[in-house]
Scaffold this motif. Structure first.
Motif, PDB file in Angstrom:
ATOM      1  N   SER A 191      -4.201 -23.254 -13.162  1.00 24.21           N
ATOM      2  CA  SER A 191      -2.769 -24.692 -13.141  1.00 24.21           C
ATOM      3  C   SER A 191      -3.128 -25.770 -12.660  1.00 24.21           C
ATOM      4  CB  SER A 191      -2.057 -24.127 -11.623  1.00 24.21           C
ATOM      5  OG  SER A 191      -2.767 -24.140 -10.949  1.00 24.21           O
ATOM      6  N   ASP A 192      -4.475 -26.366 -13.163  1.00 22.59           N
ATOM      7  CA  ASP A 192      -5.077 -27.687 -12.528  1.00 22.59           C
ATOM      8  C   ASP A 192      -5.030 -28.923 -13.510  1.00 22.59           C
ATOM      9  OD1 ASP A 192      -6.962 -25.767 -14.117  1.00 22.59           O
ATOM     10  OD2 ASP A 192      -7.925 -27.759 -14.611  1.00 22.59           O
ATOM     11  N   MET A 193      -4.548 -29.068 -15.378  1.00 20.14           N
ATOM     12  CA  MET A 193      -4.407 -29.525 -15.839  1.00 20.14           C
ATOM     13  C   MET A 193      -5.654 -30.485 -15.754  1.00 20.14           C
ATOM     14  SD  MET A 193      -2.075 -29.189 -17.725  1.00 20.14           S
ATOM     15  CE  MET A 193      -1.361 -30.409 -17.812  1.00 20.14           C
ATOM     16  N   MET A 194      -6.860 -30.212 -14.998  1.00 19.39           N
ATOM     17  CA  MET A 194      -7.744 -31.143 -15.873  1.00 19.39           C
ATOM     18  C   MET A 194      -8.290 -30.631 -17.629  1.00 19.39           C
ATOM     19  SD  MET A 194      -8.885 -32.198 -13.058  1.00 19.39           S
ATOM     20  CE  MET A 194      -7.384 -32.491 -11.711  1.00 19.39           C
ATOM     21  N   ASP A 195      -8.873 -32.116 -17.913  1.00 18.36           N
ATOM     22  CA  ASP A 195      -9.329 -32.058 -19.208  1.00 18.36           C
ATOM     23  C   ASP A 195     -10.478 -30.772 -19.812  1.00 18.36           C
ATOM     24  OD1 ASP A 195      -7.259 -33.587 -19.862  1.00 18.36           O
ATOM     25  OD2 ASP A 195      -7.884 -34.877 -19.545  1.00 18.36           O
ATOM     26  N   GLY A 196     -10.691 -30.080 -20.483  1.00 23.43           N
ATOM     27  CA  GLY A 196     -11.879 -29.124 -21.138  1.00 23.43           C
ATOM     28  C   GLY A 196     -11.550 -27.664 -20.348  1.00 23.43           C
ATOM     29  N   ARG A 197     -10.802 -28.194 -19.256  1.00 25.76           N
ATOM     30  CA  ARG A 197     -11.245 -26.651 -18.310  1.00 25.76           C
ATOM     31  C   ARG A 197     -11.248 -25.193 -18.902  1.00 25.76           C
ATOM     32  NH1 ARG A 197      -5.285 -26.659 -18.558  1.00 25.76           N
ATOM     33  NH2 ARG A 197      -4.598 -25.917 -16.831  1.00 25.76           N
ATOM     34  N   ILE A 198     -10.369 -25.406 -20.203  1.00 24.77           N
ATOM     35  CA  ILE A 198     -10.135 -24.094 -20.763  1.00 24.77           C
ATOM     36  C   ILE A 198     -11.468 -23.356 -21.566  1.00 24.77           C
ATOM     37  CG2 ILE A 198      -8.551 -22.880 -22.607  1.00 24.77           C
ATOM     38  CD1 ILE A 198      -7.457 -23.414 -20.027  1.00 24.77           C
ATOM     39  N   LEU A 199     -11.878 -24.541 -22.191  1.00 26.46           N
ATOM     40  CA  LEU A 199     -13.106 -24.077 -23.097  1.00 26.46           C
ATOM     41  C   LEU A 199     -14.508 -23.759 -21.998  1.00 26.46           C
ATOM     42  CD1 LEU A 199     -14.920 -24.013 -25.408  1.00 26.46           C
ATOM     43  CD2 LEU A 199     -15.383 -26.563 -24.973  1.00 26.46           C
ATOM     44  N   SER A 200     -14.324 -24.228 -20.902  1.00 25.81           N
ATOM     45  CA  SER A 200     -15.826 -24.548 -19.948  1.00 25.81           C
ATOM     46  C   SER A 200     -15.524 -23.407 -19.467  1.00 25.81           C
ATOM     47  CB  SER A 200     -15.282 -25.314 -18.850  1.00 25.81           C
ATOM     48  OG  SER A 200     -16.086 -26.873 -19.386  1.00 25.81           O
ATOM     49  N   ILE A 201     -14.157 -23.091 -18.544  1.00 24.83           N
ATOM     50  CA  ILE A 201     -14.029 -21.081 -18.266  1.00 24.83           C
ATOM     51  C   ILE A 201     -14.331 -20.203 -19.385  1.00 24.83           C
ATOM     52  CG2 ILE A 201     -11.953 -19.818 -17.897  1.00 24.83           C
ATOM     53  CD1 ILE A 201     -11.119 -22.691 -16.292  1.00 24.83           C
ATOM     54  N   ARG A 202     -13.870 -20.248 -21.108  1.00 27.40           N
ATOM     55  CA  ARG A 202     -14.242 -19.456 -21.793  1.00 27.40           C
ATOM     56  C   ARG A 202     -15.354 -19.205 -21.342  1.00 27.40           C
ATOM     57  NH1 ARG A 202     -11.213 -15.907 -21.754  1.00 27.40           N
ATOM     58  NH2 ARG A 202     -13.486 -14.393 -22.005  1.00 27.40           N
ATOM     59  N   GLU A 203     -16.772 -20.126 -21.821  1.00 27.95           N
ATOM     60  CA  GLU A 203     -17.697 -20.005 -21.675  1.00 27.95           C
ATOM     61  C   GLU A 203     -18.667 -19.504 -20.778  1.00 27.95           C
ATOM     62  OE1 GLU A 203     -18.479 -24.302 -25.499  1.00 27.95           O
ATOM     63  OE2 GLU A 203     -18.988 -23.939 -22.870  1.00 27.95           O
ATOM     64  N   ALA A 204     -17.882 -19.903 -19.839  1.00 27.57           N
ATOM     65  CA  ALA A 204     -18.442 -19.880 -18.338  1.00 27.57           C
ATOM     66  C   ALA A 204     -17.930 -17.484 -18.291  1.00 27.57           C
ATOM     67  CB  ALA A 204     -17.943 -19.692 -17.102  1.00 27.57           C
ATOM     68  N   LEU A 205     -17.477 -17.157 -18.959  1.00 33.40           N
ATOM     69  CA  LEU A 205     -16.978 -15.818 -18.907  1.00 33.40           C
ATOM     70  C   LEU A 205     -17.544 -15.166 -19.800  1.00 33.40           C
ATOM     71  CD1 LEU A 205     -12.654 -15.862 -18.130  1.00 33.40           C
ATOM     72  CD2 LEU A 205     -14.766 -15.489 -16.025  1.00 33.40           C
ATOM     73  N   GLU A 206     -17.344 -15.916 -20.614  1.00 35.28           N
ATOM     74  CA  GLU A 206     -18.667 -15.459 -22.091  1.00 35.28           C
ATOM     75  C   GLU A 206     -19.532 -15.298 -21.198  1.00 35.28           C
ATOM     76  OE1 GLU A 206     -17.013 -14.238 -25.399  1.00 35.28           O
ATOM     77  OE2 GLU A 206     -14.707 -14.655 -24.317  1.00 35.28           O
ATOM     78  N   ASP A 207     -20.288 -16.398 -21.160  1.00 34.05           N
ATOM     79  CA  ASP A 207     -21.867 -16.422 -20.006  1.00 34.05           C
ATOM     80  C   ASP A 207     -22.044 -15.392 -19.203  1.00 34.05           C
ATOM     81  OD1 ASP A 207     -22.392 -18.399 -22.440  1.00 34.05           O
ATOM     82  OD2 ASP A 207     -22.589 -19.448 -20.204  1.00 34.05           O
TER      83      ASP A 207
END
Ligand code: PBG
Length: 329
Positions: free
Chosen positions: A166-182
């Motif tokens: 809920s933070d509205m930082m740029d690029g957080r969805i991609l980073s979160i998705r990659e971290a979850l996948e990793d």
């Protein structure tokens, strides 16, 4: 002769109205926001949100069972963090034994099929009440995103079904998705607050969590450098498109009632499910006016809920969820 078409024929009585009604409300429509605090036996009413409460883990169990019995199948968790655990970097957010992580486990143990979604942002953990880390008086993007990704993994480890940044930082969805996948959390979903506006309707929520942006020197007093300008419409579509491209499963528009146009545009434009958030200030307004006897509480509650459906929302995060479902029986 008067026109052959008389639109009132379809409104003549309750039976015909229900036959031609275009939208309906069911328990399946709702996400239930829940506020969690430390302690035992706590069910603490939030002053600016009458009849809405903060729960400790034990009372949370009973509440979740009640929600489930009413057919409410998804919760959105927020935690109120003790002041002595707050810092600039949201360190406590990563504590595997933190309140959020324990709340997730508690709910999953109590009610395994309840869909648990967790708020991902630093504000309840931040001494400054901001959603990101502050350096030189500015909310820094990329360092914050790293923490949000770790936080998301921590929630997934505790058993969350969806994380909800809920933070509205740029690029957080991609980073979160990659971290979850990793980390092997390929089935953990992301509900992104994609079009979240810098709004004055969040006041009561910030009371509930004691998370208002700090009135300290050199610290921004609002969230306008990351949440969206409420004058903007096309920007909402750009934000949403990017979040979908980065891996969001669900997208959200927030606040709700003042942004029905945005909900409709997002719904028309994209083919992922869209959630709307009827936020704390919207709840407070209806409560306050009906306490004064100026509005019919239940009827206004139903009317606003239906407005979200009509605007195209597939789900609605609402503090009214339980009351609506009870009223509809
Ligand atoms: C935190 C967050 C906020 C809300 C949901 N998540 C407050 C904010 O952004 O300041 C508001 C919800 C409400 O008002 O009901 N990032």
């Amino acid at each position: 002769m008067y026109p052959l078409r008389r639109n009132r024929r379809l409104r003549a009585n309750a039976s015909i109205r229900s036959l031609v009604r275009e939208n309906s409300i069911t328990p399946n429509d709702f996400l239930v926001p829940l506020f969690v605090v430390e302690g035992k036996g706590v069910k603490d009413e939030i002053p600016s949100m009458p009849n809405y409460y903060r729960f400790s883990l034990d009372t949370l169990q009973a509440e979740v069972k009640l929600l489930w019995s009413l057919g409410l199948k998804a919760v959105l968790l927020f935690v109120k963090v003790d002041d002595n655990l707050k810092d600039n970097r949201g360190t406590e957010a990563l504590n595997p034994n933190g309140l959020m992580q324990r709340a997730i486990k508690t709910i999953k143990n109590t009610c395994p099929d309840m869909l648990v979604m967790t708020d991902v942002a630093l504000d309840p953990y931040s001494i400054y009440g901001h959603d990101g880390i502050i350096e030189n008086g500015k909310i820094v993007n990329d360092t914050t995103v790293d923490v949000l990704a770790e936080m998301s993994v921590s929630h997934a480890e505790a058993g969350a079904n969806f994380v909800a940044p809920s933070d509205m930082m740029d690029g957080r969805i991609l980073s979160i998705r990659e971290a979850l996948e990793d980390h092997g959390f390929t089935n953990t979903g992301i509900m992104s607050y994609s079009a979240k506006y810098a709004s004055s309707f969040y006041g009561p929520f910030r009371d509930a969590l004691d998370s208002a942006p700090a009135a300290k020197d050199h610290i921004p007093k609002d969230k306008k450098t990351y949440q969206m300008d409420y004058a903007n419409r096309f920007e909402a579509l750009r934000e949403t498109e990017m979040d979908i491209d980065e891996g969001a499963d669900l997208v959200m528009v927030k606040p709700g009632l003042a942004y029905l146009d945005i909900i409709r545009e997002v719904k028309n434009e994209f083919d992922v499910p869209v959630a709307a958030y009827q936020v704390s200030g919207e709840y407070a307004m209806i409560k306050a006016a009906s306490e004064k006897g100026w509005l019919d509480h239940d009827q206004v509650m139903l009317e606003t809920t239906m407005a979200f459906k009509r605007a195209g929302a597939d789900s609605i995060a609402s503090y009214f969820a339980k009351d609506v479902v009870k009223l509809l029986g």
